[in-house]
Each structure stands twice: as C-alpha cells, then as structure tokens.
Design a protein around this motif. Structure first.
Motif, PDB file in Angstrom:
ATOM      1  N   LEU A   6       0.808  -1.212   0.000  1.00 55.28           N
ATOM      2  CA  LEU A   6       0.000   0.000   0.000  1.00 55.28           C
ATOM      3  C   LEU A   6       0.850   1.274   0.000  1.00 55.28           C
ATOM      4  O   LEU A   6       0.344   2.357  -0.308  1.00 55.28           O
ATOM      5  N   LEU A   7       2.102   1.180   0.342  1.00 58.42           N
ATOM      6  CA  LEU A   7       2.986   2.349   0.454  1.00 58.42           C
ATOM      7  C   LEU A   7       3.059   3.168  -0.836  1.00 58.42           C
ATOM      8  O   LEU A   7       2.919   4.397  -0.782  1.00 58.42           O
ATOM      9  N   PRO A   8       3.243   2.595  -2.025  1.00 56.14           N
ATOM     10  CA  PRO A   8       3.271   3.421  -3.250  1.00 56.14           C
ATOM     11  C   PRO A   8       1.970   4.187  -3.483  1.00 56.14           C
ATOM     12  O   PRO A   8       1.987   5.344  -3.915  1.00 56.14           O
ATOM     13  N   PHE A   9       0.840   3.574  -3.170  1.00 51.28           N
ATOM     14  CA  PHE A   9      -0.445   4.255  -3.344  1.00 51.28           C
ATOM     15  C   PHE A   9      -0.586   5.419  -2.369  1.00 51.28           C
ATOM     16  O   PHE A   9      -1.093   6.481  -2.726  1.00 51.28           O
ATOM     17  N   ILE A  10      -0.122   5.226  -1.149  1.00 53.77           N
ATOM     18  CA  ILE A  10      -0.195   6.289  -0.155  1.00 53.77           C
ATOM     19  C   ILE A  10       0.691   7.463  -0.565  1.00 53.77           C
ATOM     20  O   ILE A  10       0.290   8.630  -0.468  1.00 53.77           O
ATOM     21  N   VAL A  11       1.887   7.182  -1.065  1.00 51.58           N
ATOM     22  CA  VAL A  11       2.798   8.238  -1.529  1.00 51.58           C
ATOM     23  C   VAL A  11       2.196   8.970  -2.722  1.00 51.58           C
ATOM     24  O   VAL A  11       2.246  10.200  -2.815  1.00 51.58           O
ATOM     25  N   LEU A  12       1.585   8.242  -3.634  1.00 50.31           N
ATOM     26  CA  LEU A  12       0.968   8.845  -4.821  1.00 50.31           C
ATOM     27  C   LEU A  12      -0.192   9.757  -4.421  1.00 50.31           C
ATOM     28  O   LEU A  12      -0.317  10.881  -4.931  1.00 50.31           O
TER      29      LEU A  12
END
Length: 152
Positions: A6-12
């Motif tokens: 989920l980290l890439p989605f949160i950063v995006l």
C-alpha cells in the motif's frame, strides 16, 4: 493486505494532494490579484502585452493598449497587475526615484549635445572611415573583377 504494497499508493495520493493544494493557492492568488485591478493600473496580459486599465466590469476589463486604442479583454487574460514604478520603467523607460543612476548609465550618450568639440571631430572621422556608399562598393567590385581577369 501487506502495508508495504500500500505504500506506493499512499505516496501517490499524498503527492497529488500537495500538487492540487499548491495549484489552488496559485489560482486563489490570481483571482485576488485580478480583483485588485482598478482604473489607471498598469497590467500585462497573458500574451505579454502591456496596457492601462480604463474600466473594470464583472468578467471583462477595458484596456488602453495604445493612446486612444481601447480593447475589451476577459479578466482571466490579465497575467499580472503591475505597480506604477514597474509599469513606468517598462513602458516609458522612467526609472523610479532613488534608483542608482550609476548602475544603468549608458556608456554612449543618446544625443550629440554632450560631446565636446574634440569628441565631435573624432566622431566625424570615424563616420568617414566607416562610410560605405554605393561608389565604394562599385570600386571594390571592379577591383575584384580586375583580379579575376588577371588570374585567367
């Protein structure tokens, strides 16, 4: 679900939030700047044309683009409202009071009124040296033709 996936989605989502927030701030500042327009203000349009505001309406503004030449523009077409000192510096070449005269003093005077007699004679001599008339060009061309005929 694994938090690492989920980290890439949160950063995006965070980056999108920051970008939209700064865009909204810029848009709010532009609206505020356009609301401060009043007759007599100097403005620069988004096309790069400088003009003076004559009338301000709800969605349009009447600009004087040249002496006696008026045109209606959408308020959104105004890119910047300039303060009087900046507008006069750009349009009329008038430096604001208190500016250093030494910084932008031209090395060559605009007119010959400040030349001394010796300077005037030197300027005339330089003008004679660099005078390119048609007669000089014809003489140079005929000399070139002679050189061409001698080599043949």
């Amino acid at each position: 679900m694994n938090p690492v996936t989920l980290l890439p989605f949160i950063v995006l989502i965070g980056a999108m939030f920051l970008m939209t927030r700064s865009a909204k701030n810029k848009q709010r500042q532009a609206v505020q700047m356009r609301e401060q327009m009043q007759p007599g203000s100097g403005v620069r349009t988004i096309g790069g044309m400088y003009a003076t505001v004559k009338e301000v309406h709800d969605d349009t503004v009447l600009l004087e683009v040249a002496p006696g030449v008026h045109a209606f523009y959408a308020k959104n077409a105004v890119g910047a409202v300039l303060d009087d000192d900046e507008y006069n510096r750009i349009i009329h070449g008038i430096e604001p009071e208190g500016a250093d005269a030494d910084e932008e003093t031209p090395a060559v005077p605009d007119d010959a009124s400040s030349l001394t007699e010796g300077d005037a004679e030197q300027a005339q001599d330089e003008a004679k040296k660099t005078d390119l008339t048609k007669a000089d060009g014809d003489a140079a061309q005929s000399g070139k033709d002679k050189g061409d005929s001698e080599t043949k």
